[in-house]
Design a protein around this motif. Structure first.
Motif, PDB file in Angstrom:
ATOM      1  N   ALA A 116       0.824  -1.213   0.000  1.00  0.00           N
ATOM      2  CA  ALA A 116       0.000   0.000   0.000  1.00  0.00           C
ATOM      3  C   ALA A 116       0.856   1.259   0.000  1.00  0.00           C
ATOM      4  O   ALA A 116       0.608   2.198  -0.752  1.00  0.00           O
ATOM      5  N   ILE A 119       2.417   1.970  -3.306  1.00  0.00           N
ATOM      6  CA  ILE A 119       1.515   2.343  -4.392  1.00  0.00           C
ATOM      7  C   ILE A 119       1.038   3.783  -4.252  1.00  0.00           C
ATOM      8  O   ILE A 119       1.178   4.600  -5.158  1.00  0.00           O
ATOM      9  N   ASP A 120       0.459   4.123  -3.117  1.00  0.00           N
ATOM     10  CA  ASP A 120      -0.165   5.432  -2.936  1.00  0.00           C
ATOM     11  C   ASP A 120       0.413   6.229  -1.772  1.00  0.00           C
ATOM     12  O   ASP A 120      -0.187   7.205  -1.338  1.00  0.00           O
ATOM     13  N   GLU A 359      -2.414  -5.953  -5.096  1.00  0.00           N
ATOM     14  CA  GLU A 359      -2.120  -4.524  -5.184  1.00  0.00           C
ATOM     15  C   GLU A 359      -3.395  -3.711  -5.009  1.00  0.00           C
ATOM     16  O   GLU A 359      -3.399  -2.693  -4.304  1.00  0.00           O
ATOM     17  N   ARG A 360      -4.481  -4.140  -5.649  1.00  0.00           N
ATOM     18  CA  ARG A 360      -5.756  -3.419  -5.499  1.00  0.00           C
ATOM     19  C   ARG A 360      -6.310  -3.555  -4.091  1.00  0.00           C
ATOM     20  O   ARG A 360      -6.908  -2.617  -3.556  1.00  0.00           O
ATOM     21  N   ARG A 363      -4.451  -1.165  -1.979  1.00  0.00           N
ATOM     22  CA  ARG A 363      -4.746   0.222  -2.333  1.00  0.00           C
ATOM     23  C   ARG A 363      -6.101   0.670  -1.800  1.00  0.00           C
ATOM     24  O   ARG A 363      -6.343   1.871  -1.610  1.00  0.00           O
TER      25      ARG A 363
END
Length: 425
Positions: A116, A119-120, A359-360, A363
């Motif tokens: 997480a 990614i963001d 990954e989703r 996220r």
């Protein structure tokens, strides 16, 4: 788009075990559109060849209205581009096979929430990070959910002869299948993520809506029996008997992402059939896939196509493009073709699919529950104050409305009573 040419690389004949035989679209596509300085030159006679080879309808350029002809031409050109990109994705697996072990290592080293921050740039202290990331598999009857779980387990446990963990239905036409929710930790002994095998979707959309709403809002529980009102009396009796011999877990897990599994053979039959009953398969997929409960913010579920080993590469590409248009997701990036094949290309597709899901999931971690935690939050403190005020009010009201107990008379009242008694004597 002027001056642009798109010639996908021809398929090599090496490692034919990982992909189906050579597909002729590469040479056909380059002959359909040729780029030059003045723009795209259209060769309408080549569309009949492309239609025959690919099964897609790339015609419709003989409209009488020039404007409609140009719009139709642009639409078909876009479809050819998408079709070719999906076709190329199979070839792109080949040079990446050498990095399969590296991708598997990355997947096996995953821990919930670990990706997480990368990614963001999320602050995990503000989010509810699960102990185990849960991926829910749903799909129509005979879609191959249990078989997919067995393939995933085999790939990540590096054992080609590992026994199947999930029970697979041999004949999907019979009234058998998965009736109890089952949790599979992947790989065995790990707590990183798990897959949940579920009962197949019903032909009744209202039953699916209730079932999915319960799972997505309340969570899922290992061993829970999934019953429906539409189940026949004989089936209900057998399920009741099975439920007596099973035991469900008391722990409910929150779903972190969804994998929508479909049977490639059934999709192809629905696409090409003129029978309205068979076409209902595609409509049922679209209705359940577009259920907003299955999405996490803007991320819709991924789609996994099974039984591709029984189809030609041309049909597999057609199915991905068709589902992309039907469901509104990119066919190359969000629709994964995972056939019943034991080869490196299929293993890599499985690893890519799982990495996409995790990954989703990271996220879209849910924010922390403000009512749970070691340090009381502001909302929790306000709630305690309100409850205290309600208790004080009820206590005050209770004692205010109680009847007063009689009190002893005063000395003056006693004297008055005596005088009155003597006078009236």
């Amino acid at each position: 788009m002027g001056g642009e040419s798109f010639d996908p690389p021809p398929f090599s004949t090496e490692d034919e075990s990982s992909l189906t035989p050579k597909f002729p679209l590469a040479s056909i596509t380059s002959s359909v559109f040729s780029g030059n300085e003045e723009g795209w030159s259209h060769k309408s006679e080549n569309f009949s060849v492309l239609n025959a080879e690919s099964g897609l309808n790339f015609g419709g350029f003989q409209d009488e209205c020039p404007r409609l002809s140009l719009i139709s031409e642009a639409t078909e050109r876009q479809r050819v581009k998408v079709y070719t990109e999906v076709l190329r994705s199979y070839e792109e697996l080949r040079p990446r096979i050498d990095r399969l072990e590296e991708a598997k290592s990355r997947l096996l080293s995953y821990t919930p929430g670990a990706w997480a921050e990368k990614i963001d740039v999320m602050d995990l202290s503000e989010y509810d990070v699960p102990n185990t990331t849960l991926l829910l598999l749903i799909g129509p009857k005979g879609s191959g959910k249990s078989s997919l779980i067995n393939k995933i387990s085999r790939v990540l446990e590096n054992d080609i002869i590992v026994s199947g963990r999930a029970q697979v239905s041999w004949n999907s036409s019979k009234e058998e299948g998965t009736y109890f929710l089952h949790e599979y930790v992947i790989p065995r002994g790990s707590g990183s993520f798990c897959l949940y095998d579920t009962r197949s979707l019903s032909d009744d959309s209202s039953e699916n809506l209730k079932m999915l709403q319960r799972w997505m809002t309340k969570g899922v529980c290992h061993g829970e029996l999934v019953k429906r009102k539409s189940d026949g009396e004989d089936l209900k009796a057998r399920l009741k008997c099975k439920a007596r011999r099973s035991r469900s877990s008391s722990q409910f897990r929150e779903i972190n992402f969804v994998i929508f599994v479909v049977n490639g053979l059934s999709v192809l039959e629905s696409m090409d059939s003129v029978d309205g009953k068979k076409k209902e398969y595609s409509q049922m997929i679209a209705t359940n896939f577009n259920n907003p409960l299955l999405s996490f913010k803007d991320d819709k579920p991924i789609v996994v196509i099974t039984h591709g080993d029984l189809l030609s590469l041309s049909d597999r590409v057609r199915i991905r493009v068709y589902l992309g248009e039907l469901l509104g997701v990119p066919p190359k990036g969000q629709i994964f073709d995972i056939p019943e094949s034991n080869d490196s290309a299929t293993d890599l597709a499985i690893v890519d699919m799982l990495i996409y899901c995790l990954e989703r999931a990271d996220r879209n971690l849910p924010p922390k529950n403000l009512f749970v935690g070691e340090v009381p939050s502001l909302r929790c403190m306000l709630l305690c104050i309100v409850l205290a005020m309600v208790v004080v009010f009820q206590v005050h009201r209770f004692y205010t409305h109680q009847p007063r107990a009689p009190t002893a008379p005063s000395p003056m009242q006693v004297d008055w009573y005596r005088i009155r008694h003597l006078w009236l004597g």
